[in-house]
Design an enzyme around this catalytic site. Structure first.
Site, PDB file in Angstrom:
ATOM      1  NE  ARG A  82     -40.819 141.170 -90.276  1.00 11.36           N
ATOM      2  CZ  ARG A  82     -41.935 140.494 -90.017  1.00 11.36           C
ATOM      3  NH1 ARG A  82     -42.736 140.849 -89.031  1.00 11.36           N
ATOM      4  NH2 ARG A  82     -42.241 139.430 -90.724  1.00 11.36           N
ATOM      5  CG  HIS A 126     -46.058 139.297 -94.136  1.00 12.92           C
ATOM      6  ND1 HIS A 126     -45.378 139.859 -93.066  1.00 12.92           N
ATOM      7  CD2 HIS A 126     -47.277 138.986 -93.658  1.00 12.92           C
ATOM      8  CE1 HIS A 126     -46.166 139.897 -91.994  1.00 12.92           C
ATOM      9  NE2 HIS A 126     -47.333 139.378 -92.336  1.00 12.92           N
ATOM     10  CD  GLU A 171     -47.170 135.291 -87.728  1.00 12.40           C
ATOM     11  OE1 GLU A 171     -48.271 134.947 -88.200  1.00 12.40           O
ATOM     12  OE2 GLU A 171     -47.057 136.078 -86.778  1.00 12.40           O
ATOM     13  CG  ASN A 297     -44.064 137.798 -85.853  1.00 13.47           C
ATOM     14  OD1 ASN A 297     -43.026 138.471 -85.754  1.00 13.47           O
ATOM     15  ND2 ASN A 297     -44.711 137.640 -86.990  1.00 13.47           N
ATOM     16  CE1 TYR A 299     -49.599 140.910 -82.956  1.00 16.39           C
ATOM     17  CE2 TYR A 299     -48.526 138.990 -83.899  1.00 16.39           C
ATOM     18  CZ  TYR A 299     -48.843 140.338 -83.947  1.00 16.39           C
ATOM     19  OH  TYR A 299     -48.373 141.107 -84.973  1.00 16.39           O
ATOM     20  CD  GLU A 362     -45.915 140.425 -87.441  1.00 14.17           C
ATOM     21  OE1 GLU A 362     -47.022 140.105 -86.932  1.00 14.17           O
ATOM     22  OE2 GLU A 362     -45.598 140.136 -88.600  1.00 14.17           O
TER      23      GLU A 362
HETATM   24  C1  FCB Z   1     -49.500 138.193 -87.573  1.00 12.02           C
HETATM   25  C2  FCB Z   1     -49.178 138.564 -89.003  1.00 12.02           C
HETATM   26  C3  FCB Z   1     -49.400 140.011 -89.326  1.00 12.02           C
HETATM   27  C4  FCB Z   1     -50.616 140.581 -88.631  1.00 12.02           C
HETATM   28  C5  FCB Z   1     -50.601 140.230 -87.158  1.00 12.02           C
HETATM   29  C6  FCB Z   1     -51.768 140.799 -86.381  1.00 12.02           C
HETATM   30  O1  FCB Z   1     -49.855 136.856 -87.524  1.00 12.02           O
HETATM   31  O2  FCB Z   1     -47.841 138.255 -89.286  1.00 12.02           O
HETATM   32  O3  FCB Z   1     -49.473 140.125 -90.719  1.00 12.02           O
HETATM   33  O4  FCB Z   1     -51.751 140.165 -89.263  1.00 12.02           O
HETATM   34  O5  FCB Z   1     -50.573 138.851 -87.004  1.00 12.02           O
END
Ligand code: FCB
Length: 459
Positions: A82, A126, A171, A297, A299, A362
């Site tokens: 990607r 992006h 995002e 995504n 995290y 992600e």
């Molecule tokens: C996300 C972004 C990516 C990267 C990660 C750590 O928010 O999409 O570009 O910075 O975080």
């Protein structure tokens, strides 16, 4: 060695294993071959915006080193890549005159990927808006959504004979919040009136782009990537629960509802009142153009309390005690399971449900990696992070959530926006002095995961 590491959690046949990157974060070559400036070039030049005064001018020099990067991907056995297209490489002024060298670059990259059986997943936006469009109001200007459609047409027409997986936006929440509310990302605006117009125009541009891609490449699978966060109240109190609900509305449902249901959440509209621009019914149906998948995504999670002193929405962030933290966020693997099952429950049920499939587009962790005396990079923390999250993805799949693939952020260490080069997310270490690439332990570990099509639980 894998065989001594316990039970294999097998993923479904055909599950796609990939990595993700973004143009501005890896390419460099900011002024080569006719590329126009982007808002990130401008933002990085403003003193104090980026740690250490870093810029994406050179980044990981992927624009020149892409053949080596593709070779590394092939060695690791990656099945999908990607990446994002730099809009100002294609249209230096944002619209109008096309830069053929820009299209050629991505066309060669796609050919090289396919030659190695790596499936391209192309993200159109992006975060690197052409500066020329920012000069005309950027995303706050409704016309930018039309220019995005023009750009989508061009890229789909050129790559669509080989690329079938498309992601319109990455995002949009971060563009709104970091770029136009907090001002910590380009274009550095801090104005709620602007921010919520931007939200609507980004979504509108998504709808236009879906149409453009379908038009050019009928066989496409099209999605959008949202950063979704499970939001937990800091206590059982009614006030904290309501604060958590407000943030869920503003960050998760604010994007999920229009894209998948064709309307903005009522509680959020009540909260925003005149901060949100008027919308037209035809815009809403456009925004809700049928999608083939949702990119997620993930995290971290958010733990939220009611904070009467916090401006606008009285939302306060709490750092839970006893949790483990990376350099950026709390590490919370069950959150990826929670968010996957939640979106599937809310948007994927029923015969006409708008949600059909999901990808984790992600997931990853920054670690202050350093090569040892032999030049090897040992990153057990990243391996643990990825494994713990994959175990949770597996659990969601076992419960029936159609997750079709998983992309590690990121292939390479790269320019982490306002943090500059301090944060290293790569499976591959980049020495920025020499641009030498070194596959980290996590890269080798991921290669094994791909080979086994599964993850081994820690013993
Ligand atoms: C996300 C972004 C990516 C990267 C990660 C750590 O928010 O999409 O570009 O910075 O975080």
């Amino acid at each position: 060695m894998s065989h001594s590491r316990g039970e294999l959690l097998a993923f479904p046949e055909g599950f796609v294993w990939g990595v993700a990157t973004a143009a501005y974060q890896i390419e460099g070559a900011h002024d080569e071959d006719g590329r126009g400036p982007s808002i990130w070039d401008t933002f990085c030049r403003q003193p104090g915006k980026i740690e250490n005064g870093d810029t994406g001018d050179v980044a990981a020099d992927h624009y020149h080193r892409w053949p080596e990067d593709v070779r590394i991907m092939a060695e690791l056995g990656l099945q999908a890549y990607r990446f994002s297209i730099s809009w100002p490489r294609i249209l230096p002024e944002g619209k109008g005159k096309v830069n053929p060298a820009g299209l050629d670059f991505y066309s060669r990259l796609v050919d090289a990927l396919l030659a190695h059986d790596i499936q391209p997943f192309v993200t159109l936006y992006h975060w690197d808006l052409p500066q020329a469009l920012q000069d005309q109001g950027g995303w706050a200007n409704r016309d930018t959504a039309r220019y995005f459609a023009e750009y989508a047409h061009l890229v789909a027409r050129r790559l669509g004979d080989r690329v079938t997986r498309w992601i319109t936006h990455n995002e949009p929440l971060v563009v709104v919040a970091a770029g136009h509310l907090q001002g910590i990302h380009a274009p550095g605006i801090r104005d709620p009136m602007v921010a919520f117009r931007v939200a609507h125009h980004l979504l509108l541009s998504h709808g236009y782009a879906v149409e453009a891609i379908r038009d050019e490449v009928p066989a496409s699978q099209i999605g959008i990537t949202l950063n979704l966060t499970p939001i937990h109240p800091a206590s059982e109190s009614e006030a904290d629960q309501q604060a958590a609900r407000r943030l869920d509305g503003l960050t998760n449902r604010m994007f999920l509802d229009p894209v998948l249901k064709g309307r903005y959440p009522e509680d959020v509209m009540d909260m925003l009142g005149p901060l949100f621009p008027p919308t037209e019914p035809d815009e809403m149906s456009r925004i809700a153009a049928p999608l083939d998948f949702l990119g997620v995504n993930y995290y971290t999670r958010a733990v939220i309390r009611h904070d009467p002193n916090s401006p606008l929405f009285q939302i306060g962030w709490v750092q839970p005690q006893g949790s483990e933290y990376s350099e950026m966020w709390e590490i919370y693997p069950p959150g990826i399971y929670e968010i996957l099952t939640r979106v599937w429950t809310d948007y994927g049920q029923g015969p006409d449900a708008p949600l059909r499939a999901l990808y984790i587009t992600e997931n990853g962790i920054p670690v202050p990696d350093m090569p040892d005396a032999e030049g090897k990079v040992h990153d057990p923390r990243r391996i643990r992070y990825l494994r713990d999250h994959l175990v949770q993805v597996h659990r969601a799949i076992a419960e029936g959530v159609p997750v079709r693939g998983y992309f590690v952020w990121s292939l390479l260490d790269n320019f982490e926006w306002a943090y500059g080069y301090r944060m290293r997310f790569g499976l591959v270490y980049v020495d920025y002095q020499t641009q030498t690439r070194t596959v980290k332990d996590s890269g080798r570990w991921y290669a094994e995961v791909i080979q086994e099509n599964g993850v081994r639980r820690e013993e």
